[in-house]
Scaffold this motif. Structure first.
Motif, PDB file in Angstrom:
ATOM      1  N   GLU A 382      38.922  54.824  45.251  1.00 38.68           N
ATOM      2  CA  GLU A 382      40.101  55.006  44.389  1.00 38.68           C
ATOM      3  C   GLU A 382      40.785  56.347  44.715  1.00 38.68           C
ATOM      4  O   GLU A 382      42.019  56.439  44.731  1.00 38.68           O
ATOM      5  CB  GLU A 382      39.675  54.956  42.920  1.00 38.68           C
ATOM      6  N   ALA A 383      39.976  57.344  44.995  1.00 39.32           N
ATOM      7  CA  ALA A 383      40.539  58.668  45.345  1.00 39.32           C
ATOM      8  C   ALA A 383      41.444  58.543  46.566  1.00 39.32           C
ATOM      9  O   ALA A 383      42.524  59.132  46.642  1.00 39.32           O
ATOM     10  CB  ALA A 383      39.407  59.660  45.607  1.00 39.32           C
ATOM     11  N   LYS A 384      41.002  57.749  47.520  1.00 36.52           N
ATOM     12  CA  LYS A 384      41.774  57.545  48.745  1.00 36.52           C
ATOM     13  C   LYS A 384      43.116  56.885  48.421  1.00 36.52           C
ATOM     14  O   LYS A 384      44.175  57.294  48.909  1.00 36.52           O
ATOM     15  CB  LYS A 384      40.972  56.627  49.678  1.00 36.52           C
ATOM     16  N   PHE A 385      43.038  55.875  47.561  1.00 35.64           N
ATOM     17  CA  PHE A 385      44.249  55.145  47.175  1.00 35.64           C
ATOM     18  C   PHE A 385      45.221  56.091  46.456  1.00 35.64           C
ATOM     19  O   PHE A 385      46.424  56.128  46.749  1.00 35.64           O
ATOM     20  CB  PHE A 385      43.849  53.968  46.274  1.00 35.64           C
ATOM     21  N   ILE A 386      44.693  56.876  45.539  1.00 33.26           N
ATOM     22  CA  ILE A 386      45.532  57.816  44.779  1.00 33.26           C
ATOM     23  C   ILE A 386      46.198  58.812  45.739  1.00 33.26           C
ATOM     24  O   ILE A 386      47.383  59.122  45.640  1.00 33.26           O
ATOM     25  CB  ILE A 386      44.671  58.551  43.711  1.00 33.26           C
ATOM     26  N   GLY A 387      45.420  59.297  46.699  1.00 34.73           N
ATOM     27  CA  GLY A 387      45.960  60.249  47.690  1.00 34.73           C
ATOM     28  C   GLY A 387      47.099  59.626  48.490  1.00 34.73           C
ATOM     29  O   GLY A 387      48.133  60.266  48.731  1.00 34.73           O
ATOM     30  N   GLN A 388      46.923  58.366  48.884  1.00 31.76           N
ATOM     31  CA  GLN A 388      47.972  57.684  49.672  1.00 31.76           C
ATOM     32  C   GLN A 388      49.241  57.506  48.851  1.00 31.76           C
ATOM     33  O   GLN A 388      50.345  57.675  49.358  1.00 31.76           O
ATOM     34  CB  GLN A 388      47.468  56.307  50.153  1.00 31.76           C
ATOM     35  N   GLN A 389      49.084  57.204  47.575  1.00 29.37           N
ATOM     36  CA  GLN A 389      50.262  57.092  46.693  1.00 29.37           C
ATOM     37  C   GLN A 389      51.016  58.414  46.670  1.00 29.37           C
ATOM     38  O   GLN A 389      52.235  58.459  46.726  1.00 29.37           O
ATOM     39  CB  GLN A 389      49.808  56.810  45.259  1.00 29.37           C
ATOM     40  N   GLY A 390      50.255  59.485  46.587  1.00 29.27           N
ATOM     41  CA  GLY A 390      50.874  60.818  46.566  1.00 29.27           C
ATOM     42  C   GLY A 390      51.630  61.089  47.845  1.00 29.27           C
ATOM     43  O   GLY A 390      52.727  61.652  47.843  1.00 29.27           O
ATOM     44  N   LYS A 391      51.074  60.649  48.956  1.00 26.93           N
ATOM     45  CA  LYS A 391      51.732  60.877  50.255  1.00 26.93           C
ATOM     46  C   LYS A 391      53.103  60.187  50.267  1.00 26.93           C
ATOM     47  O   LYS A 391      54.094  60.758  50.736  1.00 26.93           O
ATOM     48  CB  LYS A 391      50.846  60.347  51.388  1.00 26.93           C
ATOM     49  N   GLU A 392      53.161  58.975  49.751  1.00 26.45           N
ATOM     50  CA  GLU A 392      54.445  58.253  49.735  1.00 26.45           C
ATOM     51  C   GLU A 392      55.450  58.958  48.826  1.00 26.45           C
ATOM     52  O   GLU A 392      56.647  59.000  49.120  1.00 26.45           O
ATOM     53  CB  GLU A 392      54.242  56.787  49.328  1.00 26.45           C
ATOM     54  N   GLY A 393      54.961  59.520  47.744  1.00 30.80           N
ATOM     55  CA  GLY A 393      55.848  60.290  46.850  1.00 30.80           C
ATOM     56  C   GLY A 393      56.450  61.488  47.575  1.00 30.80           C
ATOM     57  O   GLY A 393      57.635  61.795  47.446  1.00 30.80           O
ATOM     58  N   VAL A 394      55.637  62.161  48.366  1.00 29.94           N
ATOM     59  CA  VAL A 394      56.132  63.326  49.120  1.00 29.94           C
ATOM     60  C   VAL A 394      57.157  62.868  50.151  1.00 29.94           C
ATOM     61  O   VAL A 394      58.213  63.479  50.325  1.00 29.94           O
ATOM     62  CB  VAL A 394      54.961  64.071  49.809  1.00 29.94           C
ATOM     63  N   ARG A 395      56.848  61.756  50.826  1.00 35.87           N
ATOM     64  CA  ARG A 395      57.783  61.243  51.836  1.00 35.87           C
ATOM     65  C   ARG A 395      59.173  61.004  51.209  1.00 35.87           C
ATOM     66  O   ARG A 395      60.197  61.294  51.796  1.00 35.87           O
ATOM     67  CB  ARG A 395      57.236  59.931  52.409  1.00 35.87           C
ATOM     68  N   LYS A 396      59.145  60.499  49.978  1.00 38.07           N
ATOM     69  CA  LYS A 396      60.402  60.148  49.309  1.00 38.07           C
ATOM     70  C   LYS A 396      61.168  61.398  48.842  1.00 38.07           C
ATOM     71  O   LYS A 396      62.375  61.466  48.986  1.00 38.07           O
ATOM     72  CB  LYS A 396      60.042  59.269  48.100  1.00 38.07           C
ATOM     73  N   ASN A 397      60.462  62.359  48.302  1.00 34.92           N
ATOM     74  CA  ASN A 397      61.179  63.435  47.587  1.00 34.92           C
ATOM     75  C   ASN A 397      60.967  64.852  48.091  1.00 34.92           C
ATOM     76  O   ASN A 397      61.742  65.740  47.753  1.00 34.92           O
ATOM     77  CB  ASN A 397      60.763  63.428  46.107  1.00 34.92           C
ATOM     78  N   PHE A 398      59.896  65.104  48.821  1.00 36.10           N
ATOM     79  CA  PHE A 398      59.577  66.510  49.062  1.00 36.10           C
ATOM     80  C   PHE A 398      59.422  66.889  50.525  1.00 36.10           C
ATOM     81  O   PHE A 398      58.610  67.750  50.868  1.00 36.10           O
ATOM     82  CB  PHE A 398      58.340  66.907  48.229  1.00 36.10           C
ATOM     83  N   LEU A 399      60.188  66.247  51.389  1.00 36.87           N
ATOM     84  CA  LEU A 399      60.209  66.683  52.792  1.00 36.87           C
ATOM     85  C   LEU A 399      61.414  67.596  53.015  1.00 36.87           C
ATOM     86  O   LEU A 399      62.436  67.492  52.331  1.00 36.87           O
ATOM     87  CB  LEU A 399      60.271  65.483  53.744  1.00 36.87           C
ATOM     88  N   ILE A 400      61.286  68.458  54.004  1.00 37.15           N
ATOM     89  CA  ILE A 400      62.270  69.523  54.251  1.00 37.15           C
ATOM     90  C   ILE A 400      63.688  68.991  54.453  1.00 37.15           C
ATOM     91  O   ILE A 400      64.668  69.669  54.141  1.00 37.15           O
ATOM     92  CB  ILE A 400      61.806  70.367  55.467  1.00 37.15           C
ATOM     93  N   THR A 401      63.823  67.757  54.947  1.00 37.17           N
ATOM     94  CA  THR A 401      65.157  67.208  55.186  1.00 37.17           C
ATOM     95  C   THR A 401      65.910  67.019  53.861  1.00 37.17           C
ATOM     96  O   THR A 401      67.123  67.179  53.805  1.00 37.17           O
ATOM     97  CB  THR A 401      65.052  65.865  55.937  1.00 37.17           C
ATOM     98  N   ARG A 402      65.193  66.693  52.787  1.00 33.14           N
ATOM     99  CA  ARG A 402      65.849  66.579  51.469  1.00 33.14           C
ATOM    100  C   ARG A 402      66.300  67.957  50.986  1.00 33.14           C
ATOM    101  O   ARG A 402      67.410  68.128  50.478  1.00 33.14           O
ATOM    102  CB  ARG A 402      64.873  65.927  50.478  1.00 33.14           C
ATOM    103  N   LEU A 403      65.449  68.955  51.218  1.00 30.88           N
ATOM    104  CA  LEU A 403      65.823  70.315  50.821  1.00 30.88           C
ATOM    105  C   LEU A 403      67.053  70.781  51.606  1.00 30.88           C
ATOM    106  O   LEU A 403      67.980  71.384  51.059  1.00 30.88           O
ATOM    107  CB  LEU A 403      64.639  71.259  51.070  1.00 30.88           C
ATOM    108  N   LEU A 404      67.046  70.487  52.881  1.00 37.74           N
ATOM    109  CA  LEU A 404      68.164  70.872  53.736  1.00 37.74           C
ATOM    110  C   LEU A 404      69.449  70.213  53.238  1.00 37.74           C
ATOM    111  O   LEU A 404      70.495  70.856  53.122  1.00 37.74           O
ATOM    112  CB  LEU A 404      67.842  70.434  55.177  1.00 37.74           C
ATOM    113  N   ARG A 405      69.359  68.935  52.915  1.00 35.19           N
ATOM    114  CA  ARG A 405      70.536  68.210  52.407  1.00 35.19           C
ATOM    115  C   ARG A 405      71.078  68.898  51.148  1.00 35.19           C
ATOM    116  O   ARG A 405      72.273  69.166  51.034  1.00 35.19           O
ATOM    117  CB  ARG A 405      70.144  66.763  52.084  1.00 35.19           C
TER     118      ARG A 405
END
Ligand code: UDP
Length: 416
Positions: A382-405
């Protein structure tokens, strides 16, 4: 001149596979009217902490998009940085009284640095309180220069309940900025009125050595080198040694977790920042704990534990803890989630927005934190699954390209 920080080169095209053609095209489109814009980012330290992390990544991308972006740092010594750390703490809500001597020190160093701001810019982004008075003094010393410059104050800390004395003083210097950026609406101090307040959360750079994908083997080799061995289960917190990051709370959590998992190790990874003298006192106290317990490991940038090692810790830890009591954003949360590692973190500041799509648990106390860590250790799938969900959240909202935009939009709105 204010000291220039050399940032190397980066191409926006390098992010194509991670964010897609549409995002890259949008960034180029936004940047087109800004080509040739003379932009300075100014902060207090070239290393240590989230702001330098962000600038190291965003400035080369702005340059690559045709903006004449520079990163410059103010100079100061222990006396000044002791005062600015008090500012940092007071603005994050610590009760303290602002002395005349502190006011004088803050102003003397801002005046000195303002005299060094000799070049002309179209836009200047001042990061955090340390150099906030530069604008006022620059206008005094160089009345004919920077006449059309747009000044932006970028606040990275939680100023939702600032200590009134410090805030009153600082407010006078930032009211005249053309725009003020906070990470989130909550952080605007209650009495602050400004016609141009913008909200932009920070983000991580997936191509920095800290966030590049590592194989398990390579990550393990890196940790072997510094003494964390493959058969060792470990939890970690990666943070400056700062009371708001609650490193001693993390040690208490570890002791509770140890009752269930007697072989667990704790790695406290902390960096020393030029503008953070308080870090040394806390470091010494943590070292005392480290000496008492062979399963507590303390690492710092002073012994060469840097980006790639932090990457390996965040990649291989069973759980990352970020037990902050106050937090501006906490880049370390997104960094850890990006590696698919679940996070248990303080419910404060910018942390909840990073966990809104999953990725871990928000906590408000040591026992709750320990309970959540034990839960994740007991349920690795379950920890692995939770971690993967978090990764997708970062991909959507918290990568440098969004900050740059978001930053490009802000610059466009100010400079036309
Ligand atoms: N960091 C690091 N080495 C350390 C501790 C921290 O490289 O030993 C980095 C961490 O990976 C993150 C930044 O420093 O990129 C800290 O940013 P954050 O927003 O979490 O906190 P801040 O220090 O700005 O309050």
């Amino acid at each position: 001149m204010l000291q220039l920080v050399d940032v190397g080169k980066q191409s926006i095209e390098a992010y194509l596979n991670l964010v897609g053609q549409e995002t890259i095209a949008e960034l180029k489109e936004l940047a087109r009217p800004l080509a040739g814009l003379r932009l300075a980012h100014i902060n207090a330290t070239p290393y240590g902490g989230g702001v330098s992390e962000l600038l190291r990544s965003i400035v080369p991308l702005e340059q690559n998009l045709g903006i004449r972006a520079e990163w410059r740092v103010i100079s100061g010594d222990e006396k000044f940085f002791n005062v600015t750390k008090r500012f940092h703490n007071a603005l994050q809500g610590q009760v303290c009284s602002f002395t005349k001597e502190e006011e004088e020190t803050y102003l003397v160093y801002n005046i000195r640095n303002a005299r060094l701001l000799e070049d002309e810019y179209d836009a200047i982004i001042i990061h955090d309180p340390q150099p906030a008075a530069l604008r006022a003094f620059s206008k005094t010393f160089f009345p004919h220069k920077n006449i059309n410059t747009k000044w932006i104050w970028r606040c990275h800390i939680d100023t939702s309940q600032p200590c009134p004395d410090y805030w009153r003083f600082l407010k006078d210097y930032i009211t005249d900025y053309d725009a003020v950026i906070f990470t989130m609406a909550n952080f605007v101090p209650p009495d602050f009125k400004h016609e141009n307040i913008i909200f932009i959360p920070p983000a991580i750079d997936p191509l920095s050595p800290k966030n590049l994908p590592l194989s398990d083997d390579l990550a393990q080799n890196i940790l072997d080198w510094i003494g964390i061995y493959p058969d060792e289960l470990f939890i970690t917190q990666v943070s400056r040694f700062d009371p708001w990051k609650d490193p001693f709370g993390v040690i208490d959590v570890y002791r509770l977790v140890q009752k269930e998992f007697p072989h667990i190790h704790l790695a406290l990874v902390g960096s020393m920042a030029l503008d953070d003298p308080e870090g040394w006192e806390i470091y010494e106290k943590i070292m005392a704990e480290d000496l008492k317990d062979p399963r507590i490991h303390v690492f710092t940038n002073l012994i060469g534990v840097s980006n790639i090692e932090v990457n390996a810790f965040q990649h291989l830890a069973q759980v990352v803890i970020q037990k902050s009591i106050r937090e501006g954003f906490g880049l370390v949360v997104s960094e850890s989630l990006w590696k698919g590692t679940p996070v248990v973190a303080g419910k404060t500041g910018g942390i909840p927005m990073q966990l809104q799509d999953g990725g871990g648990f928000l906590v408000t106390s040591v026992p709750e934190c320990a309970e959540r860590v034990i839960y994740l250790l007991s349920n690795p799938e379950e920890a692995k699954f939770i971690g993967q969900q978090g990764k997708e959240g970062v991909r959507k909202n918290f990568l440098i390209t969004r900050l740059l935009r978001d930053e490009l939009r802000c610059l466009l709105s100010l400079t036309g």
